[in-house]
Design a protein around this motif. Structure first.
Motif, PDB file in Angstrom:
ATOM      1  N   LEU A  23       0.804  -1.491  -0.059  1.00 30.03           N
ATOM      2  CA  LEU A  23      -0.095  -0.072   0.053  1.00 30.03           C
ATOM      3  C   LEU A  23       1.032   1.171  -0.032  1.00 30.03           C
ATOM      4  CD1 LEU A  23      -2.909  -1.190   2.563  1.00 30.03           C
ATOM      5  CD2 LEU A  23      -3.081  -0.650   0.145  1.00 30.03           C
ATOM      6  N   LEU A  24       1.857   1.288   0.846  1.00 29.73           N
ATOM      7  CA  LEU A  24       2.713   2.477   0.782  1.00 29.73           C
ATOM      8  C   LEU A  24       3.679   2.601  -0.447  1.00 29.73           C
ATOM      9  CD1 LEU A  24       4.443   2.171   4.353  1.00 29.73           C
ATOM     10  CD2 LEU A  24       3.036   4.007   3.492  1.00 29.73           C
ATOM     11  N   ALA A  25       3.853   1.452  -1.088  1.00 27.26           N
ATOM     12  CA  ALA A  25       4.581   1.633  -2.456  1.00 27.26           C
ATOM     13  C   ALA A  25       3.583   2.140  -3.472  1.00 27.26           C
ATOM     14  CB  ALA A  25       4.986   0.117  -2.888  1.00 27.26           C
ATOM     15  N   GLU A  26       2.250   1.789  -3.376  1.00 29.17           N
ATOM     16  CA  GLU A  26       1.291   2.419  -4.468  1.00 29.17           C
ATOM     17  C   GLU A  26       1.259   3.826  -4.063  1.00 29.17           C
ATOM     18  OE1 GLU A  26      -0.984   2.070  -7.657  1.00 29.17           O
ATOM     19  OE2 GLU A  26       0.416   0.711  -6.876  1.00 29.17           O
ATOM     20  N   ARG A  27       1.015   4.222  -2.722  1.00 35.44           N
ATOM     21  CA  ARG A  27       1.030   5.717  -2.469  1.00 35.44           C
ATOM     22  C   ARG A  27       1.975   6.383  -3.081  1.00 35.44           C
ATOM     23  NH1 ARG A  27       0.939   9.813   0.850  1.00 35.44           N
ATOM     24  NH2 ARG A  27      -0.975  10.329   1.991  1.00 35.44           N
ATOM     25  N   PHE A  28       3.145   5.977  -2.730  1.00 40.03           N
ATOM     26  CA  PHE A  28       4.209   6.696  -3.149  1.00 40.03           C
ATOM     27  C   PHE A  28       4.448   6.971  -4.664  1.00 40.03           C
ATOM     28  CE2 PHE A  28       5.638   6.773   1.274  1.00 40.03           C
ATOM     29  CZ  PHE A  28       6.113   8.050   1.347  1.00 40.03           C
ATOM     30  N   LYS A  29       3.999   5.664  -5.404  1.00 42.61           N
ATOM     31  CA  LYS A  29       3.823   5.895  -6.966  1.00 42.61           C
ATOM     32  C   LYS A  29       3.036   7.172  -7.214  1.00 42.61           C
ATOM     33  CE  LYS A  29       4.538   0.981  -7.676  1.00 42.61           C
ATOM     34  NZ  LYS A  29       4.100  -0.207  -8.271  1.00 42.61           N
ATOM     35  N   ILE A  30       1.741   7.227  -6.716  1.00 44.32           N
ATOM     36  CA  ILE A  30       0.962   8.234  -6.998  1.00 44.32           C
ATOM     37  C   ILE A  30       1.196   9.600  -6.653  1.00 44.32           C
ATOM     38  CG2 ILE A  30      -1.353   9.012  -6.380  1.00 44.32           C
ATOM     39  CD1 ILE A  30      -2.077   5.903  -6.193  1.00 44.32           C
ATOM     40  N   THR A  31       1.914   9.593  -5.357  1.00 45.84           N
ATOM     41  CA  THR A  31       2.636  11.033  -4.960  1.00 45.84           C
ATOM     42  C   THR A  31       3.563  11.427  -5.850  1.00 45.84           C
ATOM     43  OG1 THR A  31       4.005  10.132  -3.209  1.00 45.84           O
ATOM     44  CG2 THR A  31       1.660  10.676  -2.625  1.00 45.84           C
ATOM     45  N   GLN A  32       4.321  10.734  -6.402  1.00 45.14           N
ATOM     46  CA  GLN A  32       5.505  10.908  -7.202  1.00 45.14           C
ATOM     47  C   GLN A  32       5.033  11.355  -8.714  1.00 45.14           C
ATOM     48  OE1 GLN A  32       7.897   7.383  -7.635  1.00 45.14           O
ATOM     49  NE2 GLN A  32       9.373   7.959  -5.723  1.00 45.14           N
ATOM     50  N   ALA A  33       3.916  10.815  -9.128  1.00 49.65           N
ATOM     51  CA  ALA A  33       3.257  11.462 -10.106  1.00 49.65           C
ATOM     52  C   ALA A  33       2.820  12.888  -9.816  1.00 49.65           C
ATOM     53  CB  ALA A  33       2.001  10.657 -10.459  1.00 49.65           C
ATOM     54  N   VAL A  34       2.087  13.029  -8.651  1.00 47.26           N
ATOM     55  CA  VAL A  34       1.585  14.528  -8.211  1.00 47.26           C
ATOM     56  C   VAL A  34       2.807  15.244  -8.187  1.00 47.26           C
ATOM     57  CG1 VAL A  34       0.959  15.586  -6.274  1.00 47.26           C
ATOM     58  CG2 VAL A  34      -0.176  13.419  -6.951  1.00 47.26           C
ATOM     59  N   GLY A  35       3.795  15.004  -7.705  1.00 45.90           N
ATOM     60  CA  GLY A  35       4.860  15.893  -7.535  1.00 45.90           C
ATOM     61  C   GLY A  35       5.538  16.048  -9.015  1.00 45.90           C
ATOM     62  N   ALA A  36       5.460  15.241  -9.977  1.00 40.27           N
ATOM     63  CA  ALA A  36       6.147  15.565 -11.410  1.00 40.27           C
ATOM     64  C   ALA A  36       4.822  16.724 -11.901  1.00 40.27           C
ATOM     65  CB  ALA A  36       5.965  14.433 -12.089  1.00 40.27           C
ATOM     66  N   TYR A  37       3.659  16.311 -11.653  1.00 38.82           N
ATOM     67  CA  TYR A  37       2.345  17.311 -12.017  1.00 38.82           C
ATOM     68  C   TYR A  37       2.757  18.703 -11.472  1.00 38.82           C
ATOM     69  CZ  TYR A  37      -2.051  19.509 -12.918  1.00 38.82           C
ATOM     70  OH  TYR A  37      -2.912  20.433 -13.272  1.00 38.82           O
ATOM     71  N   LYS A  38       3.036  18.837 -10.017  1.00 41.57           N
ATOM     72  CA  LYS A  38       3.383  19.961  -9.464  1.00 41.57           C
ATOM     73  C   LYS A  38       4.442  20.567 -10.265  1.00 41.57           C
ATOM     74  CE  LYS A  38       0.915  19.482  -4.920  1.00 41.57           C
ATOM     75  NZ  LYS A  38       1.329  19.352  -3.412  1.00 41.57           N
ATOM     76  N   ALA A  39       5.545  20.196 -10.419  1.00 36.99           N
ATOM     77  CA  ALA A  39       6.871  20.443 -10.964  1.00 36.99           C
ATOM     78  C   ALA A  39       6.431  21.221 -12.222  1.00 36.99           C
ATOM     79  CB  ALA A  39       7.712  19.828 -10.850  1.00 36.99           C
ATOM     80  N   GLN A  40       5.795  20.286 -12.795  1.00 35.82           N
ATOM     81  CA  GLN A  40       5.448  21.063 -14.316  1.00 35.82           C
ATOM     82  C   GLN A  40       4.452  22.209 -14.515  1.00 35.82           C
ATOM     83  OE1 GLN A  40       3.520  17.436 -16.008  1.00 35.82           O
ATOM     84  NE2 GLN A  40       5.598  16.170 -16.453  1.00 35.82           N
ATOM     85  N   THR A  41       3.565  22.175 -13.487  1.00 35.28           N
ATOM     86  CA  THR A  41       2.726  23.425 -13.480  1.00 35.28           C
ATOM     87  C   THR A  41       2.902  24.436 -12.649  1.00 35.28           C
ATOM     88  OG1 THR A  41       1.435  22.087 -11.898  1.00 35.28           O
ATOM     89  CG2 THR A  41       0.612  21.669 -13.999  1.00 35.28           C
ATOM     90  N   GLY A  42       4.160  24.557 -11.815  1.00 32.57           N
ATOM     91  CA  GLY A  42       4.714  25.255 -11.078  1.00 32.57           C
ATOM     92  C   GLY A  42       3.934  25.221  -9.643  1.00 32.57           C
ATOM     93  N   LEU A  43       3.082  24.514  -9.351  1.00 33.41           N
ATOM     94  CA  LEU A  43       2.666  24.361  -8.013  1.00 33.41           C
ATOM     95  C   LEU A  43       3.515  24.032  -6.868  1.00 33.41           C
ATOM     96  CD1 LEU A  43      -0.569  22.330  -9.075  1.00 33.41           C
ATOM     97  CD2 LEU A  43      -0.587  24.706  -8.446  1.00 33.41           C
ATOM     98  N   PRO A  44       3.178  24.732  -5.753  1.00 37.36           N
ATOM     99  CA  PRO A  44       4.157  24.538  -4.599  1.00 37.36           C
ATOM    100  C   PRO A  44       4.256  23.037  -4.162  1.00 37.36           C
ATOM    101  CG  PRO A  44       2.252  25.558  -3.637  1.00 37.36           C
ATOM    102  CD  PRO A  44       2.148  25.481  -5.322  1.00 37.36           C
ATOM    103  N   ALA A  45       5.400  22.630  -3.717  1.00 38.50           N
ATOM    104  CA  ALA A  45       5.239  21.136  -3.105  1.00 38.50           C
ATOM    105  C   ALA A  45       4.480  20.791  -2.172  1.00 38.50           C
ATOM    106  CB  ALA A  45       6.829  20.918  -2.818  1.00 38.50           C
ATOM    107  N   ALA A  46       4.259  21.671  -1.039  1.00 42.57           N
ATOM    108  CA  ALA A  46       3.474  21.633   0.001  1.00 42.57           C
ATOM    109  C   ALA A  46       2.024  22.232  -0.236  1.00 42.57           C
ATOM    110  CB  ALA A  46       4.387  21.982   1.202  1.00 42.57           C
ATOM    111  N   ASP A  47       1.214  21.630   0.757  1.00 40.41           N
ATOM    112  CA  ASP A  47      -0.259  22.145   0.467  1.00 40.41           C
ATOM    113  C   ASP A  47      -0.495  21.823   2.051  1.00 40.41           C
ATOM    114  OD1 ASP A  47      -2.909  22.775   0.231  1.00 40.41           O
ATOM    115  OD2 ASP A  47      -3.109  21.558  -1.450  1.00 40.41           O
ATOM    116  N   PRO A  48      -0.216  23.033   2.573  1.00 40.88           N
ATOM    117  CA  PRO A  48      -0.613  22.855   4.263  1.00 40.88           C
ATOM    118  C   PRO A  48      -2.139  22.820   4.719  1.00 40.88           C
ATOM    119  CG  PRO A  48       0.856  24.770   3.803  1.00 40.88           C
ATOM    120  CD  PRO A  48       0.252  24.238   2.589  1.00 40.88           C
ATOM    121  N   GLY A  49      -3.006  23.392   3.691  1.00 38.83           N
ATOM    122  CA  GLY A  49      -4.297  22.957   3.950  1.00 38.83           C
ATOM    123  C   GLY A  49      -5.047  21.580   3.830  1.00 38.83           C
ATOM    124  N   ARG A  50      -4.500  21.115   2.607  1.00 39.07           N
ATOM    125  CA  ARG A  50      -4.679  19.699   2.385  1.00 39.07           C
ATOM    126  C   ARG A  50      -4.131  18.711   3.175  1.00 39.07           C
ATOM    127  NH1 ARG A  50      -7.057  15.175  -0.066  1.00 39.07           N
ATOM    128  NH2 ARG A  50      -5.529  13.920  -0.702  1.00 39.07           N
TER     129      ARG A  50
END
Length: 93
Positions: A23-50
């Motif tokens: 489960l952790l491996a799957e979660r980190f695969k998804i969060t790595q995709a989120v990180g790549a998306y954030k990097a491509q779109t200029g979104l901040p790495a952290a989202d304190p509200g979330r």
């Protein structure tokens, strides 16, 4: 002498540990995709509200499951910190 009861408990624990790792491996695969998306779109790495919403949600789930919410929060904060580190690395290139 083999204690079959203890052996059964340990087998169950081993199975749960294996599921957690998967489960952790799957979660980190998804969060790595989120990180790549954030990097491509200029979104901040952290989202304190979330992050705070997720922690509150996990604390409630923990209470409902009769699991120590403090433990759950520490566990999730560790994961969140690791995810943010990966997101920052993705943004850095």
């Amino acid at each position: 002498m083999t204690d079959d009861v203890l052996k059964g408990y340990r087998k169950s624990i081993d199975n749960i540990d294996a599921a957690l790792v998967c489960l952790l491996a799957e979660r980190f695969k998804i969060t790595q995709a989120v990180g790549a998306y954030k990097a491509q779109t200029g979104l901040p790495a952290a989202d304190p509200g979330r992050e705070e919403a997720q922690i509150a949600r996990l604390r409630q789930l923990s209470e409902d499951a009769e699991l120590d919410p403090e433990f759950s929060e520490k566990f999730l904060r560790f994961i969140i910190d690791e995810v943010i580190r990966h997101h920052r690395a993705a943004a850095a290139g």
